[in-house]
Write a protein that holds these residues in place. Structure first.
Motif, mmCIF file in Angstrom:
data_model
loop_
_atom_site.group_PDB
_atom_site.id
_atom_site.type_symbol
_atom_site.label_atom_id
_atom_site.label_comp_id
_atom_site.label_asym_id
_atom_site.label_seq_id
_atom_site.Cartn_x
_atom_site.Cartn_y
_atom_site.Cartn_z
ATOM 1 N N GLY A 276 0.910 -1.355 -0.094
ATOM 2 C CA GLY A 276 -0.017 -0.002 0.028
ATOM 3 C C GLY A 276 0.800 1.300 0.055
ATOM 4 N N TRP A 277 2.129 1.325 0.006
ATOM 5 C CA TRP A 277 3.013 2.556 -0.114
ATOM 6 C C TRP A 277 4.154 2.139 -0.962
ATOM 7 C CZ3 TRP A 277 8.080 2.806 1.830
ATOM 8 C CH2 TRP A 277 8.260 1.677 2.726
ATOM 9 N N VAL A 278 4.659 3.507 -1.265
ATOM 10 C CA VAL A 278 6.357 3.638 -1.892
ATOM 11 C C VAL A 278 6.707 4.927 -1.469
ATOM 12 C CG1 VAL A 278 5.496 2.438 -3.975
ATOM 13 C CG2 VAL A 278 5.457 4.937 -3.950
ATOM 14 N N ALA A 279 8.048 4.939 -1.261
ATOM 15 C CA ALA A 279 8.686 6.267 -0.899
ATOM 16 C C ALA A 279 9.448 6.445 -2.429
ATOM 17 C CB ALA A 279 9.821 5.824 0.303
ATOM 18 N N VAL A 280 9.461 7.985 -2.161
ATOM 19 C CA VAL A 280 10.051 8.570 -3.540
ATOM 20 C C VAL A 280 11.131 9.654 -3.287
ATOM 21 C CG1 VAL A 280 7.892 8.171 -5.137
ATOM 22 C CG2 VAL A 280 8.215 10.232 -3.856
ATOM 23 N N GLY A 281 12.093 9.945 -4.257
ATOM 24 C CA GLY A 281 13.011 11.082 -3.997
ATOM 25 C C GLY A 281 13.771 10.620 -2.784
ATOM 26 N N ASP A 282 14.079 11.682 -1.980
ATOM 27 C CA ASP A 282 15.011 11.732 -0.785
ATOM 28 C C ASP A 282 14.250 10.931 0.077
ATOM 29 O OD1 ASP A 282 16.147 13.769 -2.069
ATOM 30 O OD2 ASP A 282 16.170 15.269 -0.377
ATOM 31 N N ALA A 283 13.240 10.573 0.340
ATOM 32 C CA ALA A 283 12.713 9.588 1.300
ATOM 33 C C ALA A 283 12.881 8.070 0.906
ATOM 34 C CB ALA A 283 11.068 9.624 1.392
ATOM 35 N N ALA A 284 13.575 7.903 -0.364
ATOM 36 C CA ALA A 284 13.850 6.659 -0.771
ATOM 37 C C ALA A 284 15.435 6.485 -0.841
ATOM 38 C CB ALA A 284 13.228 6.313 -2.262
ATOM 39 N N GLY A 285 15.883 7.503 -0.269
ATOM 40 C CA GLY A 285 17.538 7.487 -0.452
ATOM 41 C C GLY A 285 17.979 7.726 -1.675
ATOM 42 N N LEU A 286 17.243 8.346 -2.742
ATOM 43 C CA LEU A 286 17.798 8.574 -4.079
ATOM 44 C C LEU A 286 18.555 9.622 -4.107
ATOM 45 C CD1 LEU A 286 14.558 7.244 -5.894
ATOM 46 C CD2 LEU A 286 16.659 5.975 -5.346
ATOM 47 N N ILE A 287 19.767 9.809 -3.727
ATOM 48 C CA ILE A 287 20.717 10.891 -3.928
ATOM 49 C C ILE A 287 21.956 10.533 -4.031
ATOM 50 C CG2 ILE A 287 21.698 12.730 -2.601
ATOM 51 C CD1 ILE A 287 19.411 12.934 -0.545
ATOM 52 N N ASN A 288 22.423 11.027 -4.974
ATOM 53 C CA ASN A 288 23.651 10.792 -5.738
ATOM 54 C C ASN A 288 24.796 11.104 -4.831
ATOM 55 O OD1 ASN A 288 26.320 10.729 -6.887
ATOM 56 N ND2 ASN A 288 25.546 11.668 -8.939
ATOM 57 N N PRO A 289 25.564 10.070 -4.080
ATOM 58 C CA PRO A 289 26.487 9.996 -3.283
ATOM 59 C C PRO A 289 27.599 11.020 -3.646
ATOM 60 C CG PRO A 289 25.852 7.751 -3.384
ATOM 61 C CD PRO A 289 25.433 8.454 -4.530
ATOM 62 N N MET A 290 27.940 11.199 -4.939
ATOM 63 C CA MET A 290 29.333 11.895 -5.252
ATOM 64 C C MET A 290 28.873 13.342 -5.807
ATOM 65 S SD MET A 290 30.707 8.966 -7.714
ATOM 66 C CE MET A 290 29.536 8.135 -8.254
ATOM 67 N N ASN A 291 27.622 13.697 -5.563
ATOM 68 C CA ASN A 291 27.236 15.416 -5.786
ATOM 69 C C ASN A 291 26.148 15.764 -4.873
ATOM 70 O OD1 ASN A 291 24.933 14.290 -6.901
ATOM 71 N ND2 ASN A 291 25.175 15.341 -9.068
ATOM 72 N N GLY A 292 25.519 14.923 -4.254
ATOM 73 C CA GLY A 292 24.589 15.286 -3.326
ATOM 74 C C GLY A 292 23.030 15.759 -4.084
ATOM 75 N N GLU A 293 23.007 15.531 -5.418
ATOM 76 C CA GLU A 293 21.871 15.929 -5.913
ATOM 77 C C GLU A 293 20.713 14.772 -6.023
ATOM 78 O OE1 GLU A 293 19.040 17.088 -8.716
ATOM 79 O OE2 GLU A 293 20.603 18.477 -7.499
ATOM 80 N N GLY A 294 19.416 15.173 -6.031
ATOM 81 C CA GLY A 294 18.461 14.403 -6.047
ATOM 82 C C GLY A 294 17.183 14.794 -6.777
ATOM 83 N N ILE A 295 17.190 16.234 -6.810
ATOM 84 C CA ILE A 295 16.014 16.750 -7.681
ATOM 85 C C ILE A 295 15.585 15.710 -8.970
ATOM 86 C CG2 ILE A 295 14.651 18.673 -8.781
ATOM 87 C CD1 ILE A 295 16.401 20.437 -7.131
ATOM 88 N N ASP A 296 16.395 15.526 -9.594
ATOM 89 C CA ASP A 296 16.150 14.625 -10.898
ATOM 90 C C ASP A 296 15.623 13.407 -10.659
ATOM 91 O OD1 ASP A 296 18.670 14.120 -9.998
ATOM 92 O OD2 ASP A 296 19.537 14.734 -11.704
ATOM 93 N N TYR A 297 16.151 12.879 -9.406
ATOM 94 C CA TYR A 297 15.719 11.279 -9.155
ATOM 95 C C TYR A 297 14.357 11.550 -8.666
ATOM 96 C CZ TYR A 297 20.766 9.855 -9.495
ATOM 97 O OH TYR A 297 22.025 9.588 -10.364
ATOM 98 N N GLY A 298 14.229 12.540 -7.750
ATOM 99 C CA GLY A 298 12.994 12.771 -7.081
ATOM 100 C C GLY A 298 11.647 12.689 -8.178
ATOM 101 N N LEU A 299 11.815 13.920 -9.350
ATOM 102 C CA LEU A 299 11.037 13.911 -10.371
ATOM 103 C C LEU A 299 10.625 12.518 -11.013
ATOM 104 C CD1 LEU A 299 12.462 17.195 -11.560
ATOM 105 C CD2 LEU A 299 10.222 17.069 -10.496
ATOM 106 N N GLU A 300 11.779 12.083 -11.339
ATOM 107 C CA GLU A 300 11.761 10.513 -12.285
ATOM 108 C C GLU A 300 11.067 9.436 -11.393
ATOM 109 O OE1 GLU A 300 15.051 8.678 -13.970
ATOM 110 O OE2 GLU A 300 15.849 10.767 -14.591
ATOM 111 N N SER A 301 11.355 9.420 -9.994
ATOM 112 C CA SER A 301 10.590 8.363 -9.035
ATOM 113 C C SER A 301 9.323 8.812 -8.816
ATOM 114 C CB SER A 301 11.273 8.299 -7.618
ATOM 115 O OG SER A 301 11.580 9.497 -7.023
ATOM 116 N N GLY A 302 8.933 10.034 -8.794
ATOM 117 C CA GLY A 302 7.468 10.301 -8.471
ATOM 118 C C GLY A 302 6.787 10.073 -9.615
#
Length: 407
Positions: A276-302
């Motif tokens: 009944g649930w999924v986590a997206v973006g930062d809540a799913a740990g989708l942040i590039n460890p080599m630059n700290g960026e996650g907006i693009d992954y957040g949009l894609e996962s959403g």
């Protein structure tokens, strides 16, 4: 009892992307955000070409954002100014769009798509006796839905309730940013200084950035990985002040326009889905460890979460986790393991010289720093990351045992 098809907790880019996509497909969507509309999310404000591609997919008008054509990397005396690759995979342009404006723009698009939004409202997932999420609780009242999307950013109460907290032994990051006036606010390149040092002269696995916003100001900030030697004693404010002094003359910066604010960068999650649930973006740990960026992954996962929900609500959570794994896990896993290596000052210094030492290697670094690597990425960058994933997997136990001391 109110009923919706989909409930989204959090109105950042990931939550709004899911809401926009699902609402446009005809779903009845509720998005709940505990902050007021127009709140300022602490962030570097940079949008990579990958993020621009996701905005294009959502048909979002970003013409008011400041266009960025590439990345300027600095390592000691070496500088390389590189354009975003124009290879047909992602657009050859990025942007800087302050989060208070980006988030408000996306939330407005969600509302125009049919999403009901409740601001200044805190929602908690409601779980039945079998652990299935059946909706959310708001002010003691249950609101039912077929699926809940956790778009709550860094781990907090919602993550704890769902068992989706950061993996304790995995790297994470801290960053701090503010804004400064600068006559170079219209610069068309992001700038990243890879050779930061703390007050003791210890090299910092991270970078300092100057992200020109085109509005008279530049977003200035620094970030560091938890694998750094002495990380627990790192003073972010001092690190930022030192970086400001470093760029003061070249960028002709003025005083900070706002008080510097710091935030956490979770780079892993124990779970990304459940019944009944999924986590997206930062809540799913989708942040590039080599630059700290996650907006693009957040949009894609959403977007992905919404598409799978529309296709089949019952199977969406499990399918979402599998597809997220296929898209991101190898790259993010490699980044986390690599962060153990560069936590050692000697290895970091040698690695930085290599990262920008030649044009060919700098081009690969650009794709890594720009979140432009996918499982099917052609050319040298894709091959190097695939080989690195295999080699670092073999060395993972040793990397963890010999990690730099954080205090």
């Amino acid at each position: 009892m109110s009923t919706y098809d989909l409930i989204v907790i959090g109105a950042g880019p990931a939550g709004s992307a899911a809401s926009i996509r699902a609402s446009r497909a005809g779903a009845r969507v509720l998005m709940v955000e505990k902050a007021p509309m127009g709140r300022d999310k602490v962030c570097g404000d940079g949008l990579t070409p990958r993020a621009i591609a996701a905005l294009d997919d959502l048909e979002i008008d970003y013409s008011s954002a400041h266009r960025i054509d590439g990345l300027r990397m600095i390592a000691g005396r070496t500088r390389r100014q590189l354009p975003w690759p124009d290879n047909g995979v992602f657009p050859p342009n990025g942007a800087v769009w302050p989060r208070r404006l980006l988030d408000a723009h996306l939330a407005t698009a969600a509302a125009e798509s049919g999403t009901e939004i409740r601001w200044r409202t805190e929602a908690k997932p409601t779980l039945d006796d079998e652990g299935r999420v059946t909706g959310v609780t708001v002010d003691g009242r249950h609101i039912k839905s077929e699926m809940v999307v956790a778009a709550t950013g860094a781990p907090g109460l919602v993550a704890r309730m769902l068992g989706a907290e950061r993996v304790a032994d995995e790297p994470h990051g801290l960053a701090i940013r503010t804004y400064v006036p600068s006559p170079r606010h219209g610069d068309r390149h992001l700038e990243a200084c890879l050779t930061l040092k703390d007050s003791d002269g210890t090299p910092v696995p991270g970078y300092g950035w100057m992200f020109p916003a085109g509005d008279g100001t530049v977003n200035i900030g620094v970030g560091a990985l938890s694998t750094m030697k002495g990380f627990r004693n790192l003073n972010l404010n001092s690190l930022l002040d030192g970086y400001r002094d470093l760029v003061r003359d070249e960028w002709e910066v003025g005083d900070y326009t706002t008080k510097p604010r710091a935030w956490r960068l979770p780079m892993s999650a124990t779970r990304r889905h459940g019944p009944g649930w999924v986590a997206v973006g930062d809540a799913a740990g989708l942040i590039n460890p080599m630059n700290g960026e996650g907006i693009d992954y957040g949009l894609e996962s959403g977007i992905l979460a919404a598409d799978l929900f529309i296709d089949s609500p019952a199977t969406a959570p499990e399918r979402y986790d599998r597809e997220i794994a296929d898209r991101f896990d190898a790259f993010l896993r490699t980044g986390r393991r690599f962060s153990f290596l560069i936590g050692h000052p000697l290895i970091l210094r040698s690695g930085l010289r290599l990262a920008v030492g030649t044009q060919a290697v700098a081009d690969i670094t650009l794709q890594v720093m720009g979140n432009l690597v996918r499982p099917d990425t052609p050319g040298a960058a894709g091959r190097v990351l695939r080989v690195a994933d295999r080699l670092l997997a073999i060395g993972d136990p040793l990397l963890r045992r010999t990690r730099a001391r954080s205090s």
